[in-house]
Write a protein that holds these residues in place. Structure first.
Motif, PDB file in Angstrom:
ATOM      1  N   SER A   1       0.852  -1.151  -0.148  1.00  0.00           N
ATOM      2  CA  SER A   1      -0.123   0.127  -0.134  1.00  0.00           C
ATOM      3  C   SER A   1       0.827   1.386   0.097  1.00  0.00           C
ATOM      4  CB  SER A   1      -1.055  -0.011   1.369  1.00  0.00           C
ATOM      5  OG  SER A   1      -1.836  -1.235   1.156  1.00  0.00           O
ATOM      6  N   PHE A   2       1.769   1.307   0.818  1.00  0.00           N
ATOM      7  CA  PHE A   2       2.818   2.507   0.829  1.00  0.00           C
ATOM      8  C   PHE A   2       3.703   2.553  -0.391  1.00  0.00           C
ATOM      9  CE2 PHE A   2       2.310   2.182   5.725  1.00  0.00           C
ATOM     10  CZ  PHE A   2       1.688   3.569   5.898  1.00  0.00           C
ATOM     11  N   HIS A   3       4.011   1.591  -0.913  1.00  0.00           N
ATOM     12  CA  HIS A   3       5.015   1.507  -2.108  1.00  0.00           C
ATOM     13  C   HIS A   3       4.086   2.125  -3.263  1.00  0.00           C
ATOM     14  CE1 HIS A   3       5.218  -0.693  -6.036  1.00  0.00           C
ATOM     15  NE2 HIS A   3       6.626  -0.477  -5.948  1.00  0.00           N
ATOM     16  N   ASP A   4       2.890   1.987  -3.410  1.00  0.00           N
ATOM     17  CA  ASP A   4       2.080   2.371  -4.526  1.00  0.00           C
ATOM     18  C   ASP A   4       1.685   3.726  -4.376  1.00  0.00           C
ATOM     19  OD1 ASP A   4       1.868  -0.097  -5.454  1.00  0.00           O
ATOM     20  OD2 ASP A   4      -0.193  -0.261  -5.285  1.00  0.00           O
ATOM     21  N   VAL A   5       1.482   4.308  -3.149  1.00  0.00           N
ATOM     22  CA  VAL A   5       1.112   5.681  -2.577  1.00  0.00           C
ATOM     23  C   VAL A   5       2.458   6.724  -2.727  1.00  0.00           C
ATOM     24  CG1 VAL A   5       0.599   7.172  -1.088  1.00  0.00           C
ATOM     25  CG2 VAL A   5      -0.816   5.103  -1.519  1.00  0.00           C
TER      26      VAL A   5
ATOM     27  N   ASN B   1       5.441   5.757  -4.063  1.00  0.00           N
ATOM     28  CA  ASN B   1       6.208   6.044  -5.294  1.00  0.00           C
ATOM     29  C   ASN B   1       5.406   6.618  -6.679  1.00  0.00           C
ATOM     30  OD1 ASN B   1       7.955   4.332  -4.610  1.00  0.00           O
ATOM     31  ND2 ASN B   1       7.820   2.414  -6.044  1.00  0.00           N
ATOM     32  N   HIS B   2       3.941   6.765  -6.351  1.00  0.00           N
ATOM     33  CA  HIS B   2       3.246   7.563  -7.407  1.00  0.00           C
ATOM     34  C   HIS B   2       3.512   9.003  -6.780  1.00  0.00           C
ATOM     35  CE1 HIS B   2      -0.565   9.679  -8.592  1.00  0.00           C
ATOM     36  NE2 HIS B   2      -0.327   8.870  -9.614  1.00  0.00           N
ATOM     37  N   GLU B   3       3.365   9.490  -5.725  1.00  0.00           N
ATOM     38  CA  GLU B   3       3.400  10.828  -5.209  1.00  0.00           C
ATOM     39  C   GLU B   3       4.912  11.319  -5.299  1.00  0.00           C
ATOM     40  OE1 GLU B   3       0.953  12.659  -4.270  1.00  0.00           O
ATOM     41  OE2 GLU B   3      -0.388  10.992  -4.799  1.00  0.00           O
TER      42      GLU B   3
ATOM     43  N   ASN C   1       9.300   8.275  -7.212  1.00  0.00           N
ATOM     44  CA  ASN C   1      10.642   7.176  -6.799  1.00  0.00           C
ATOM     45  C   ASN C   1       9.940   5.938  -7.479  1.00  0.00           C
ATOM     46  OD1 ASN C   1      11.888   9.012  -5.385  1.00  0.00           O
ATOM     47  ND2 ASN C   1      10.643   7.947  -3.329  1.00  0.00           N
ATOM     48  N   ASP C   2      11.089   4.997  -7.607  1.00  0.00           N
ATOM     49  CA  ASP C   2      10.739   3.629  -8.247  1.00  0.00           C
ATOM     50  C   ASP C   2      11.422   2.555  -7.349  1.00  0.00           C
ATOM     51  OD1 ASP C   2      10.041   1.836 -10.167  1.00  0.00           O
ATOM     52  OD2 ASP C   2      12.019   1.818 -11.195  1.00  0.00           O
ATOM     53  N   TRP C   3      11.144   2.880  -6.019  1.00  0.00           N
ATOM     54  CA  TRP C   3      11.581   1.794  -5.055  1.00  0.00           C
ATOM     55  C   TRP C   3      10.741   0.543  -5.082  1.00  0.00           C
ATOM     56  CZ3 TRP C   3      12.185   5.183  -0.180  1.00  0.00           C
ATOM     57  CH2 TRP C   3      13.156   6.133  -0.123  1.00  0.00           C
ATOM     58  N   SER C   4      11.494  -0.785  -4.952  1.00  0.00           N
ATOM     59  CA  SER C   4      10.657  -2.101  -4.872  1.00  0.00           C
ATOM     60  C   SER C   4       9.972  -2.050  -3.763  1.00  0.00           C
ATOM     61  CB  SER C   4      11.817  -3.018  -5.115  1.00  0.00           C
ATOM     62  OG  SER C   4      12.487  -3.212  -3.764  1.00  0.00           O
TER      63      SER C   4
ATOM     64  N   GLY D   1       9.214  -9.934 -14.161  1.00  0.00           N
ATOM     65  CA  GLY D   1       8.850  -9.847 -12.782  1.00  0.00           C
ATOM     66  C   GLY D   1       7.780  -8.876 -12.492  1.00  0.00           C
ATOM     67  N   HIS D   2       7.040  -9.205 -11.191  1.00  0.00           N
ATOM     68  CA  HIS D   2       5.971  -8.517 -10.678  1.00  0.00           C
ATOM     69  C   HIS D   2       6.380  -7.969  -9.267  1.00  0.00           C
ATOM     70  CE1 HIS D   2       3.478  -9.972 -14.031  1.00  0.00           C
ATOM     71  NE2 HIS D   2       4.159 -11.099 -13.806  1.00  0.00           N
ATOM     72  N   THR D   3       7.428  -8.059  -8.789  1.00  0.00           N
ATOM     73  CA  THR D   3       7.496  -7.487  -7.408  1.00  0.00           C
ATOM     74  C   THR D   3       8.051  -6.206  -7.333  1.00  0.00           C
ATOM     75  OG1 THR D   3       9.821  -8.458  -7.285  1.00  0.00           O
ATOM     76  CG2 THR D   3       8.161  -9.894  -6.717  1.00  0.00           C
ATOM     77  N   GLU D   4       8.142  -5.474  -8.406  1.00  0.00           N
ATOM     78  CA  GLU D   4       8.643  -4.121  -8.171  1.00  0.00           C
ATOM     79  C   GLU D   4       7.645  -3.199  -8.117  1.00  0.00           C
ATOM     80  OE1 GLU D   4      12.054  -3.404  -8.124  1.00  0.00           O
ATOM     81  OE2 GLU D   4      12.135  -5.620  -8.153  1.00  0.00           O
TER      82      GLU D   4
END
Length: 458
Positions: A160-164, A166-168, A171-174, A455-458
């Motif tokens: 959840s935090f990854h999507d928010v 990275n979008h805001e 960033n391109d953190w995994s 891959g699907h984990t990024e």
């Protein structure tokens, strides 16, 4: 079961006759004695140092079943179809509720494992040697179940935090980086050791979930829904994922007995409406609504959490993702309480009392670090939820209660035409199907993640 069965084995402890209706986890029992029904009021014999209120118990029980699983219900419906998904959700919910009702015994402040142990101990003579094994099996299965569910929680929060973020931020953190960051608050919340002190966290989590549901329902219903392109039944090949996801979502059986055991008024737990029936009725309705309409809205694009389908361009959707991540974070303490309580009771006598505090901190921290490591290895929600639901929750939440009830009533109290045995055979077969098929499909999907070049984990 009754005195006649016990007399078959002179070496077995004596036990008066009692029915499954008396099988209640709130009663008082000395290690070598069972008090007769005529003179025994179970609730008068409870000894609780820090009792929890009826409202607090309802909050805990709701929270134990309202977690990451409910947000995966649109995916479950995608794997089942609209009609089959709706009917299947209600049926599985009723089965889960029934299996909790099965686990009632005349033993005080009794846990799940002790229930299984006592049933075998006073059951058929040939099965009594299995009493110790049954207790150990349930104990270790409970620990594995809730530690695994905690791994799912960690992945969910991080995703959840990854999507928010990275979008805001661009960033391109995994996801794995966010899992490591999530471990910081997890390591703190996981140190709370009393259910009573977890009530505020559960209350906040419930509030956040209600708000998130409201936002999610707003996005689901804001535009006209299209039903015509959604199948009533999906395919037999995807049904295992449906069953394992719904079972994972609904099964809070490991929390049920500790919650009841901590109540100041345990007589409010069962009955009509009662804490259990109120909680599970609410859960079934919410699951069906979120799953049905979430799938209608997002269709085959449905993700492991319906909040991940919300448009991140809208601040309201961003708020929903943050709130649900915090809700699951606050829930972690309750889910972690169950396996740690079991584990600590097994080892505390082997540790000097003056080292209990530091030992608890070290043990809890070590286990949470391992859980984070598992999340790092499988940072994908959908197959992870399916695997945990299939392997652990189906066996522990469905199969074990059926075995316990059958042994308890064997051989003369299984009802007309032995309908209880027939029912438990059907439920047991269903749990085995969910375990084998669900695990196979989930593992297959997990393996595919590591063999997919993209891959699907990024």
């Amino acid at each position: 079961m009754g005195e006649e069965k016990v007399k078959d084995d002179p070496s077995a402890p004596s036990a008066p006759g009692y029915s499954v209706g008396d099988f209640n986890s709130t009663t008082k029992l000395a290690e070598s004695q069972i008090i007769s029904d005529a003179e025994y009021n179970p609730f008068e014999h409870r000894q609780i140092d820090k009792p929890n209120s009826t409202t607090g118990s309802l909050i805990h029980l709701l929270k134990s079943s309202l977690g990451t699983g409910i947000l995966a219900m649109p995916v479950a419906f995608k794997n089942a179809g609209l009609l089959f998904g709706a009917i299947g959700t209600v049926i599985i919910g009723l089965i889960c509720t029934h299996c909790v009702h099965i686990l009632r015994t005349r033993i005080p402040v009794l846990g799940f494992a002790e229930t299984a142990e006592r049933v075998f101990q006073y059951g058929p003579a040939k099965l009594r040697p299995l009493a110790g094994f049954s207790k150990a099996f349930v104990d270790y299965a409970l620990m594995a179940t809730y530690f695994s569910a905690g791994c799912v929680y960690i992945v969910f929060i991080a995703t959840s935090f990854h999507d928010v973020i990275n979008h805001e931020t661009g960033n391109d953190w995994s996801v794995r980086i966010y899992i490591l960051l999530t471990m910081i608050p997890i390591l703190l919340i996981g140190q709370i050791r009393e259910l009573k002190y977890l009530v505020p966290f559960s209350a906040l989590a419930n509030l956040f979930i209600v708000v998130t549901f409201g936002i999610t329902l707003y996005y689901i219903f804001k535009d006209p829904l299209e039903f015509d392109d959604k199948p009533m039944f999906s395919s037999f090949g995807t049904l295992p994922l449906f069953f394992s996801t719904v079972i994972f979502a609904m099964e809070g059986i490991g929390v049920v007995m500790p919650v009841e055991n901590s109540m100041s008024k345990p007589q409010h737990f069962l009955g009509c409406p009662g804490v259990l029936n109120t909680a599970m009725g609410t859960v079934i309705v919410l699951y069906a609504v979120i799953g049905f309409f979430g799938y209608v809205r997002f269709g085959d694009e449905s993700k492991g959490s319906v909040t991940l389908n919300l448009p991140l361009e809208d601040s309201l959707a961003v708020a929903a993702q943050i709130l649900i991540a915090l809700a699951i974070l606050f829930t972690f303490g309750l889910q972690f309480y169950v396996p740690m309580d079991i584990l600590w009771r097994k080892i505390q006598d082997k540790i000097p009392k003056n080292k209990h505090m530091i030992s608890q901190i070290a043990l809890r921290s070590g286990i949470m670090i391992i859980m984070g490591g598992v999340g790092l290895a499988v940072p994908e929600l959908e197959p992870f939820i399916g695997l945990v639901g299939a392997v652990f929750f189906s066996s522990l939440g469905l199969f074990v209660p059926c075995v316990v009830e059958t042994v308890f009533l064997w051989p003369n109290e299984l009802g007309k035409f032995r309908w209880v045995l027939i029912k438990n055979v059907i439920f047991g077969a269903f749990s085995i199907f969910a375990l084998v098929a669900g695990a196979y499909v989930s593992i297959k999907d997990i393996v595919a993640l590591y063999t997919d070049d993209e891959g699907h984990t990024e």
